[in-house]
Design a protein around this motif. Structure first.
Motif, PDB file in Angstrom:
ATOM      1  N   PHE A 199       0.835  -1.211   0.000  1.00  0.00           N
ATOM      2  CA  PHE A 199       0.000   0.000   0.000  1.00  0.00           C
ATOM      3  C   PHE A 199       0.865   1.255   0.000  1.00  0.00           C
ATOM      4  N   ILE A 200       1.892   1.280   0.860  1.00  0.00           N
ATOM      5  CA  ILE A 200       2.783   2.442   0.927  1.00  0.00           C
ATOM      6  C   ILE A 200       3.525   2.623  -0.395  1.00  0.00           C
ATOM      7  N   MET A 201       3.938   1.522  -1.021  1.00  0.00           N
ATOM      8  CA  MET A 201       4.613   1.610  -2.314  1.00  0.00           C
ATOM      9  C   MET A 201       3.706   2.262  -3.355  1.00  0.00           C
ATOM     10  N   LEU A 202       2.435   1.894  -3.367  1.00  0.00           N
ATOM     11  CA  LEU A 202       1.487   2.476  -4.317  1.00  0.00           C
ATOM     12  C   LEU A 202       1.294   3.965  -4.053  1.00  0.00           C
ATOM     13  N   VAL A 203       1.227   4.338  -2.769  1.00  0.00           N
ATOM     14  CA  VAL A 203       1.072   5.760  -2.421  1.00  0.00           C
ATOM     15  C   VAL A 203       2.313   6.542  -2.848  1.00  0.00           C
ATOM     16  N   VAL A 204       3.487   5.965  -2.618  1.00  0.00           N
ATOM     17  CA  VAL A 204       4.742   6.617  -3.020  1.00  0.00           C
ATOM     18  C   VAL A 204       4.781   6.809  -4.530  1.00  0.00           C
ATOM     19  N   MET A 205       4.365   5.805  -5.288  1.00  0.00           N
ATOM     20  CA  MET A 205       4.359   5.888  -6.745  1.00  0.00           C
ATOM     21  C   MET A 205       3.406   6.984  -7.222  1.00  0.00           C
ATOM     22  N   PHE A 230      13.657   9.050  -4.812  1.00  0.00           N
ATOM     23  CA  PHE A 230      13.150   8.378  -6.009  1.00  0.00           C
ATOM     24  C   PHE A 230      13.892   7.060  -6.236  1.00  0.00           C
ATOM     25  N   PHE A 231      15.163   7.015  -5.805  1.00  0.00           N
ATOM     26  CA  PHE A 231      15.990   5.827  -6.001  1.00  0.00           C
ATOM     27  C   PHE A 231      16.062   4.955  -4.740  1.00  0.00           C
ATOM     28  N   LEU A 232      16.086   5.591  -3.565  1.00  0.00           N
ATOM     29  CA  LEU A 232      16.322   4.839  -2.334  1.00  0.00           C
ATOM     30  C   LEU A 232      15.057   4.258  -1.707  1.00  0.00           C
ATOM     31  N   ALA A 233      13.978   5.037  -1.687  1.00  0.00           N
ATOM     32  CA  ALA A 233      12.756   4.594  -1.002  1.00  0.00           C
ATOM     33  C   ALA A 233      12.196   3.286  -1.568  1.00  0.00           C
ATOM     34  N   PRO A 234      12.097   3.135  -2.896  1.00  0.00           N
ATOM     35  CA  PRO A 234      11.558   1.868  -3.422  1.00  0.00           C
ATOM     36  C   PRO A 234      12.388   0.654  -3.018  1.00  0.00           C
ATOM     37  N   VAL A 235      13.701   0.821  -2.870  1.00  0.00           N
ATOM     38  CA  VAL A 235      14.559  -0.298  -2.468  1.00  0.00           C
ATOM     39  C   VAL A 235      14.167  -0.779  -1.076  1.00  0.00           C
ATOM     40  N   HIS A 236      13.995   0.166  -0.157  1.00  0.00           N
ATOM     41  CA  HIS A 236      13.629  -0.181   1.221  1.00  0.00           C
ATOM     42  C   HIS A 236      12.242  -0.814   1.273  1.00  0.00           C
TER      43      HIS A 236
END
Length: 243
Positions: free
Chosen positions: A85-91, A137-143
């Motif tokens: 869910f958080i990944m979708l919100v971040v995107m 943009f690069f670091l958050a998706p990795v975590h």
């Protein structure tokens, strides 16, 4: 000065006056507010490790619905689902925010000239939010992706990820970037939507929160490194003394 003065209308998908521009502003503010509040909660939950392994373990069990388990142990799938869910919100947040990102060298130069000539604190705040947003943009998706693929959390398992898997390198870069970005973002949302007109006081509060959150984040990271350094592979999940 806002970002719109830096970007030619032809390069901005949602130019001023277009219905999509107003909708995108609302989406960006709403998702930013959600992510900012999540960060505040997340860092405080993580900092429970400062009170010991047992404290962190109990916090994890509560967050993962341990009270609904016969064994009292939480369900890691809860972490997986929430991470998705958080990944979708971040995107979504990134998608609407990118329309304001200077895409050409000339636009970056215009921004730098503006900041050097006009010492406007909000413009400087936006600049740092821009830089940290680029980093995230690069670091958050990795975590987040790591938490989706490996949602197991606990004093030992989290310490293994930080120390033995060298995730501390990622977190050392991610922590200041996400805290600065989030606190400046919450400040700008509060000002933009008229929640408060006291910009000076709000900027001071944002600075205090940045220092405070980075401090508890660093202390938590050091705690995980310390715990991880005392564990040998393969790591056994933490078991409370009462079990």
């Amino acid at each position: 000065m806002t970002v719109r003065t830096l970007l030619p209308a032809s390069s901005v998908p949602g130019i001023a006056g277009h219905p999509w521009s107003a909708k995108a502003d609302k989406i960006q503010s709403a998702t930013g507010l959600l992510l900012g509040c999540f960060l505040l909660a997340h860092l405080h939950f993580e900092s429970s490790i400062l009170f010991g392994k047992e404290a962190f373990y109990q916090v994890v069990q509560i967050l993962e619905g341990g009270m609904f388990s016969d064994t009292g142990h939480g369900f890691p799938v809860v972490t997986k689902i929430f991470s998705i869910f958080i990944m979708l919100v971040v995107m979504l947040h990134a998608a609407v925010a990118l329309r304001r990102f200077p895409a050409q060298i000339g636009q970056w130069r215009a921004l730098r000239r503006h900041m050097n000539v006009i010492k406007h604190k909000d413009s400087h705040a936006w600049f740092w939010q821009l830089i940290t947003g680029f980093i995230l943009f690069f670091l958050a998706p990795v975590h987040i992706f790591t938490m989706i693929t490996n949602p197991e959390i606990g004093p030992h398992l989290s310490a293994e990820r930080v120390y033995h898997a060298n995730a501390w390198l990622l977190y050392a870069l991610l922590l200041p970037a996400v805290v600065i970005h989030a606190m400046i973002g919450l400040y700008r949302v509060a000002v933009k939507w008229g929640i408060t007109a006291n910009r000076v006081g709000l900027r001071k509060l944002a600075k205090v929160m940045i220092i405070y959150l980075i401090t508890i984040g660093v202390l938590s990271l050091v705690s995980y490194i310390y715990i991880g350094s005392g564990l040998s592979l393969p790591i056994e999940p933490y078991v409370p003394a009462s079990h």
